[in-house]
Design a protein around this motif. Structure first.
Motif, PDB file in Angstrom:
ATOM      1  N   ARG A  41     -46.133  65.788 -29.477  1.00 35.51           N
ATOM      2  CA  ARG A  41     -45.819  65.214 -28.154  1.00 35.51           C
ATOM      3  C   ARG A  41     -44.748  66.029 -27.432  1.00 35.51           C
ATOM      4  O   ARG A  41     -43.751  65.502 -26.951  1.00 35.51           O
ATOM      5  N   THR A  42     -44.989  67.332 -27.359  1.00 31.22           N
ATOM      6  CA  THR A  42     -44.069  68.210 -26.655  1.00 31.22           C
ATOM      7  C   THR A  42     -44.235  68.048 -25.148  1.00 31.22           C
ATOM      8  O   THR A  42     -45.055  67.257 -24.686  1.00 31.22           O
ATOM      9  N   GLY A  43     -43.508  68.839 -24.388  1.00 31.94           N
ATOM     10  CA  GLY A  43     -43.626  68.803 -22.942  1.00 31.94           C
ATOM     11  C   GLY A  43     -44.997  69.251 -22.450  1.00 31.94           C
ATOM     12  O   GLY A  43     -45.420  68.896 -21.357  1.00 31.94           O
ATOM     13  N   ALA A  44     -45.692  70.034 -23.244  1.00 31.91           N
ATOM     14  CA  ALA A  44     -47.035  70.489 -22.874  1.00 31.91           C
ATOM     15  C   ALA A  44     -48.096  69.421 -23.126  1.00 31.91           C
ATOM     16  O   ALA A  44     -49.237  69.586 -22.729  1.00 31.91           O
ATOM     17  N   ALA A  45     -47.714  68.343 -23.788  1.00 26.66           N
ATOM     18  CA  ALA A  45     -48.693  67.303 -24.116  1.00 26.66           C
ATOM     19  C   ALA A  45     -49.152  66.532 -22.880  1.00 26.66           C
ATOM     20  O   ALA A  45     -50.301  66.096 -22.828  1.00 26.66           O
ATOM     21  N   ALA A  46     -48.292  66.377 -21.881  1.00 30.92           N
ATOM     22  CA  ALA A  46     -48.671  65.626 -20.676  1.00 30.92           C
ATOM     23  C   ALA A  46     -49.822  66.299 -19.925  1.00 30.92           C
ATOM     24  O   ALA A  46     -50.807  65.630 -19.591  1.00 30.92           O
ATOM     25  N   PRO A  47     -49.762  67.606 -19.660  1.00 31.28           N
ATOM     26  CA  PRO A  47     -50.919  68.237 -19.012  1.00 31.28           C
ATOM     27  C   PRO A  47     -52.184  68.195 -19.867  1.00 31.28           C
ATOM     28  O   PRO A  47     -53.284  68.034 -19.356  1.00 31.28           O
ATOM     29  N   ILE A  48     -52.031  68.347 -21.189  1.00 35.96           N
ATOM     30  CA  ILE A  48     -53.187  68.273 -22.078  1.00 35.96           C
ATOM     31  C   ILE A  48     -53.766  66.862 -22.048  1.00 35.96           C
ATOM     32  O   ILE A  48     -54.984  66.674 -22.034  1.00 35.96           O
TER      33      ILE A  48
END
Length: 64
Positions: A41-48
């Motif tokens: 659940r890193t910061g890149a998880a929201a766009p994914i």
């Protein structure tokens, strides 16, 4: 939220199957990366999450 949990389960099962069959390639790397992003659940998880949500919404509309 329910979609991300089911996606996590799906990617986990796919990763386990790919590891057991010892198949290496672009597909297994993609599954491993997606599983890692959902798990951490890193910061890149929201766009994914947005892309996966859009794909989840688009799949039922394909048969129309």
């Amino acid at each position: 939220m329910s979609f991300s949990i089911s996606a996590l389960l799906l990617f986990g099962l796919l990763l386990a199957m790919l590891i057991r069959s010892k198949s290496l390639g672009i597909g297994s790397a993609l599954v491993a990366v997606l599983f890692g992003y959902y798990l951490s659940r890193t910061g890149a998880a929201a766009p994914i999450d947005q892309v996966m949500g859009a794909l989840g919404d688009a799949i039922p509309d394909l048969d129309q």
